[in-house]
Design an enzyme around this catalytic site. Structure first.
Site, PDB file in Angstrom:
ATOM      1  N   HIS A 283       0.837  -1.196   0.000  1.00  0.00           N
ATOM      2  CA  HIS A 283       0.000   0.000   0.000  1.00  0.00           C
ATOM      3  C   HIS A 283       0.872   1.247   0.000  1.00  0.00           C
ATOM      4  O   HIS A 283       2.080   1.183   0.272  1.00  0.00           O
ATOM      5  CB  HIS A 283      -0.910   0.025   1.232  1.00  0.00           C
ATOM      6  CG  HIS A 283      -2.168  -0.762   1.067  1.00  0.00           C
ATOM      7  ND1 HIS A 283      -3.232  -0.320   0.329  1.00  0.00           N
ATOM      8  CD2 HIS A 283      -2.533  -1.973   1.565  1.00  0.00           C
ATOM      9  CE1 HIS A 283      -4.197  -1.220   0.366  1.00  0.00           C
ATOM     10  NE2 HIS A 283      -3.794  -2.232   1.107  1.00  0.00           N
TER      11      HIS A 283
ATOM     12  N   LYS B 217      -0.817   4.626   4.423  1.00  0.00           N
ATOM     13  CA  LYS B 217      -1.780   3.656   4.938  1.00  0.00           C
ATOM     14  C   LYS B 217      -1.513   3.390   6.414  1.00  0.00           C
ATOM     15  O   LYS B 217      -0.394   3.043   6.804  1.00  0.00           O
ATOM     16  CB  LYS B 217      -1.675   2.354   4.147  1.00  0.00           C
ATOM     17  CG  LYS B 217      -2.640   1.249   4.555  1.00  0.00           C
ATOM     18  CD  LYS B 217      -4.036   1.532   4.089  1.00  0.00           C
ATOM     19  CE  LYS B 217      -4.952   0.333   4.315  1.00  0.00           C
ATOM     20  NZ  LYS B 217      -6.348   0.635   3.979  1.00  0.00           N
TER      21      LYS B 217
END
EC number: 1.17.1.8
Length: 267
Positions: A154, A158
């Site tokens: 990610h 995140k």
């Protein structure tokens, strides 16, 4: 045909803006209002002018008013705001769709809160991810003696780890193995002793860049590895999935629903 009025909590976040644009382009729905925090400089302004789409609804700072003018409310925020939305939804008897992630949301027992409304909570509204979860469940059942590892990549911002999508895949694998999910996981990087048996699900987490979302779940034996992968190419898919889910949920009787329920109804 009367359009469904959809209220959006957190309408000026990344996901909120996508929702405003997606709903505004729909022939079946329209944005009723978008909620922002009190004191936000955009309160009272037209969302279409902020987001850059054909939307005449305004940004407001009253959760109660948002529910009053909406047929259904969608929220992608945080666990505390989710709880506030649940209480207001129950009070106003309005459907609620939540895509809030994080450990606190994951551990909530929504049946303890939901009594009078249709409510759907998911950590990923992508149809592809939820179809993948079904495949993972079946693979875990058939490949009963394979090790299971989940990997995710990610963007650097995140916060939750593992991500909600990784947990969807992990839950599906645990269901396929018929083992309790909480006991069937560890985070990679801990001592190897953490993998007690083949029903232990491992998680590896990577972060980098500014707009990534990539998930893999691997079934590994001594002889082979089977690799399932989901990669997001355009984040608009989440807005599209949320709109489809909202249009389905608003027609349902009170209860706690999942994306699997919606997809099963469409079969």
């Amino acid at each position: 045909m009367t359009k469904v009025n959809i209220g959006i909590v957190g309408c000026l976040g990344k996901q909120g803006k996508r929702l405003v644009a997606e709903i505004s382009a729909s022939p079946n729905a329209q944005v009723s209002a978008g909620l922002v925090r009190p004191g936000n400089p955009y309160v009272g302004q037209v969302l279409g002018e902020i987001v850059g789409c054909n939307c005449s609804a305004k940004a407001i700072d009253s959760l109660e008013h948002l529910f009053d003018v909406s047929d259904i409310v969608v929220e992608f925020t945080n666990p505390q705001t989710l709880l506030e939305c649940i209480k207001m939804a129950e009070s106003k008897k309005k459907p609620l769709l939540s895509g809030t992630t994080g450990p606190a949301a994951t551990e909530m027992v929504f049946e303890d809160y939901i009594k009078n409304i249709p409510f759907l909570w998911t950590t990923n509204v992508s149809f592809g991810v939820n179809i993948l979860a079904k495949l993972v469940e079946e693979a875990a059942r058939k490949l009963f003696d394979y090790d299971i590892e989940v990997w995710e990549m990610h963007h650097r911002y995140k916060k939750d780890s593992p991500s909600g999508t990784s947990l969807i895949l992990g839950r599906a694998a645990a269901k396929g193995r018929n083992v309790p999910f909480k006991k069937a996981q560890y985070v990679s990087g801990t001592p190897q002793e953490a993998r007690q048996d083949v029903n232990t699900i491992g998680y590896a987490v990577s972060r980098g860049g500014s707009d990534l979302s990539d998930h893999r779940i691997m079934f590994v034996s001594d002889e082979e590895m089977i690799d399932f992968n989901h990669r997001t190419l355009n984040k608009n898919l989440y807005a599209k999935g949320a709109l489809k889910a909202a249009l389905w949920l608003v027609k349902q009787p009170p209860g706690v629903y999942t994306m699997s329920d919606m997809m099963a109804a469409a079969e």
